[in-house]
Design a protein around this motif. Structure first.
Motif, PDB file in Angstrom:
ATOM      1  N   PHE A  61      46.018  39.120  49.777  1.00 17.94           N
ATOM      2  CA  PHE A  61      46.073  40.441  49.542  1.00 17.94           C
ATOM      3  C   PHE A  61      45.136  40.798  48.130  1.00 17.94           C
ATOM      4  O   PHE A  61      44.458  41.837  48.086  1.00 17.94           O
ATOM      5  N   GLY A  62      45.387  39.760  47.235  1.00 20.31           N
ATOM      6  CA  GLY A  62      44.738  40.175  45.883  1.00 20.31           C
ATOM      7  C   GLY A  62      43.141  40.011  46.067  1.00 20.31           C
ATOM      8  O   GLY A  62      42.250  40.738  45.722  1.00 20.31           O
ATOM      9  N   ASP A  63      42.581  39.098  47.012  1.00 19.60           N
ATOM     10  CA  ASP A  63      41.148  38.893  47.278  1.00 19.60           C
ATOM     11  C   ASP A  63      40.654  40.061  47.897  1.00 19.60           C
ATOM     12  O   ASP A  63      39.800  40.736  47.731  1.00 19.60           O
ATOM     13  N   LEU A  64      41.392  40.644  49.025  1.00 14.44           N
ATOM     14  CA  LEU A  64      40.915  41.995  49.641  1.00 14.44           C
ATOM     15  C   LEU A  64      41.135  43.111  48.656  1.00 14.44           C
ATOM     16  O   LEU A  64      39.984  43.919  48.713  1.00 14.44           O
ATOM     17  N   LEU A  65      41.891  43.042  47.824  1.00 12.29           N
ATOM     18  CA  LEU A  65      41.744  44.340  46.633  1.00 12.29           C
ATOM     19  C   LEU A  65      40.563  43.987  45.796  1.00 12.29           C
ATOM     20  O   LEU A  65      40.037  45.184  45.472  1.00 12.29           O
ATOM     21  N   ASP A  66      40.245  42.948  45.490  1.00  8.58           N
ATOM     22  CA  ASP A  66      39.012  42.479  44.676  1.00  8.58           C
ATOM     23  C   ASP A  66      37.711  43.216  45.490  1.00  8.58           C
ATOM     24  O   ASP A  66      36.713  43.855  44.867  1.00  8.58           O
TER      25      ASP A  66
END
Length: 584
Positions: A357-362
């Motif tokens: 989810f963090g990579d998607l937010l980036d």
């Protein structure tokens, strides 16, 4: 991997008591009416189960014994079905085919229920044994309009007893026993769970809810020719329980009221997390915010979620860590995105992404950084949803005219960080030329494309008087010439923008000298009016200042230069209507 992730989501939701995920052996179906029976099998009433106010109302979603897959022939469901099976009649009457369906419904009931000792089940048997198919319309019409019942799905209920007959414990035990005793299924190892010597599914449940797909559903796992056979298997090695799990999970994600799906172009996207998280429907608000976002909601939780999503988007766009805004946010949780498109009776996998989810937010933060440009009007969204951007590329601004290729490419660029589609720039420029309008959304798309797909190091968010790029200055110059005409000839039927916006962007040397000559006349007219003489001096000075920075007017400009021209024009126009506040 896709099936495994969907299977995991099913079991995650099954363990949540607040969800309505059906257990194995059941399915969620659209049920409109319940036949209320006396213990003697007499029809006492027909209860309308439909929900929603007004007309038309919609069927209620109820868990029932798992639906059969009707690819051809007559196959009955257990203790629920369409009127043609339950009554032996539908809108066409008691035809021979409907009588065959009625017989199949009765026979299937006897096969499963021969050892069921239950008053409710016995009432259904008595009801069917005395029912006259030819009198269906007359009898049903005493309770409900036949034309509404004859095409609906029906269940049974015992008069005076809450609940439905198919949910009674004795009935459920026999139904599950029947499923486990089905010896016709081949045995093997399940490719999803890894279990060995388990019954393998012959036909998987159809997937419904994909835009443009068949109403009966489609399949993401199916075989119909020997060319598709491998390793001496003519079916995928998926256990019946696993096939039920992944199809049930996917159908739940695709349900009409799901906030974990969105349709862009001809592709329907669903998304879910490996573990529960409050922002699981996050992408729906990026693609197409719900009506509650930005408005007063009836529920405090909805208002808080909308505020959290807006704040989170602002944080990631500005390059901050998501946890700086939401300290409790689990950015390591796995997140899945699946894109499906119809393909006859099957479904094509258009997109699949498994990421944190963090990579998607980036990725989304970078996407909004590139789109970030001063808004033309304060009412326009700070974080434009994808569908609003795509509509700006379509003829007449209609969603049905959006290019599926462009929609898919822009979605992929947003979610994966890959370059934007090569046709994005010419499409946006074509719409600007056709409609003579550089909107906020089009300017944002041009800025994003130039930043990611070209060597343009920086494109300003707002008006930049210090920028010396020739295309940007030319765009500003054209905006000043248009402003001079507007003030000299207010209410003109056609402005220079309507006539020359596309031409001056593509061939400045051919068009600008003529426009400058006309502009001199406009400014001269303003000078004659004592009240507007100051405006004439201001605009004339702007034209001279911009021209001083230009060595010459190029004969032609590339599409990339035209894009920067449009941004310069947009910035200058916005600056004209922005109040300058000077500190005293």
């Amino acid at each position: 991997m896709i099936l495994h992730a969907l299977n995991g989501y099913y079991h995650r939701m099954l363990d949540d008591p607040d969800t309505e995920m059906p257990a194995y052996g059941t399915s969620i179906e659209n049920i409109s009416y319940a036949l209320v029976l006396g213990e003697d099998g007499s029809l006492q009433a027909i209860e309308d189960l439909r929900v929603g106010e007004g007309n038309p109302s919609r069927p209620r979603k109820l868990p029932v014994p798992a639906a059969v897959t009707r690819t051809s022939g007559v196959k009955a469901n257990f203790l629920w079905d369409k009127a043609a099976y339950v009554f032996g009649a539908d809108g066409d009457g008691a035809t021979e085919k409907n009588r065959e369906r009625f017989a199949a419904f009765n026979d299937f009931l006897q096969v499963i229920g021969k050892e069921i000792d239950d008053a409710g089940f016995a009432a259904v048997e008595k009801f069917l044994s005395r029912w006259e198919c030819t009198q269906s319309e007359e009898i049903v019409g005493r309770f409900q309009p036949w034309e509404e019942v004859c095409n609906a799905n029906l269940v049974f209920r015992l008069d005076g007893i809450p609940g439905y007959i198919h949910d009674r414990p004795a009935v459920q035990r026999e139904w599950l026993k029947f499923g486990q005793q089905d010896s016709a299924a081949p045995v093997g190892q399940c490719l999803i769970s890894g279990e060995e010597n388990v019954p393998l599914a012959g036909v998987h449940t159809p997937i419904k809810g994909v835009r443009g797909g068949q109403t009966s559903g489609g399949y993401i796992v199916s075989f119909n020719a020997s060319a598709f056979v491998s390793y001496k298997q003519d079916k995928a090695s998926v256990a019946e329980t696993s096939a039920f799990a992944y199809t049930t999970a996917l159908n739940a994600l695709l349900a009409a009221d799901s906030r974990q799906k969105i349709s862009i172009g001809d592709t329907t996207y669903v998304f879910w997390a490996k573990r529960p998280m409050p922002l699981e429907p996050f992408l729906a608000d990026v693609f197409a915010p719900s009506e509650a976002v930005g408005k007063e909601s009836a529920e405090q939780d909805d208002r808080k979620t909308a505020k959290d999503i807006h704040g989170l988007l602002k944080a990631v766009r500005d390059g901050k860590k998501p946890t700086d805004f939401m300290p409790d946010l689990d950015t390591d949780v796995q997140f899945y995105i699946l894109g499906l498109a119809p393909n006859a009776a099957r479904l094509s996998i258009r997109f699949w992404q498994e990421t944190s989810f963090g990579d998607l937010l980036d990725k989304i933060g970078k996407y909004y950084q590139e789109l970030n440009i001063v808004r033309q009007y304060d009412s326009e969204p700070e974080f434009p949803p994808l569908w609003r951007l795509l509509v700006q590329t379509a003829t007449l601004g209609k969603a049905e005219n959006i290019s599926p290729v462009l929609a898919g490419g822009l979605t992929r660029a947003m979610l994966t960080g890959c370059p934007y589609p090569q046709n994005l720039l010419p499409v946006v420029l074509d719409r600007i030329r056709a409609e003579h309008d550089v909107t906020y959304f089009r300017a944002a798309l041009l800025k994003a494309y130039l930043l990611r797909n070209t060597k343009t190091e920086e494109v300003p968010v707002a008006f930049d008087p210090e920028r010396k790029d020739s295309p940007y200055l030319l765009g500003r110059l054209f905006a000043v010439l248009e402003k001079a005409q507007e003030e000299a000839i207010p209410g003109a039927n056609a402005t220079v923008k309507d006539r020359y916006l596309g031409a001056v962007a593509a061939t400045p040397q051919l068009v600008l000298p003529m426009l400058l000559k006309n502009s001199a006349n406009h400014i001269a007219k303003l000078r004659k009016d004592s009240e507007r003489r100051g405006r004439a001096i201001y605009l004339d000075r702007m034209i001279q200042d911009i021209n001083c920075e230009l060595d010459n007017y190029p004969k032609t400009q590339t599409p990339e230069q035209q894009g920067l021209f449009m941004i310069g024009y947009y910035h200058q126009r916005k600056n004209f209507f922005t109040k300058n506040i000077q500190e005293g």
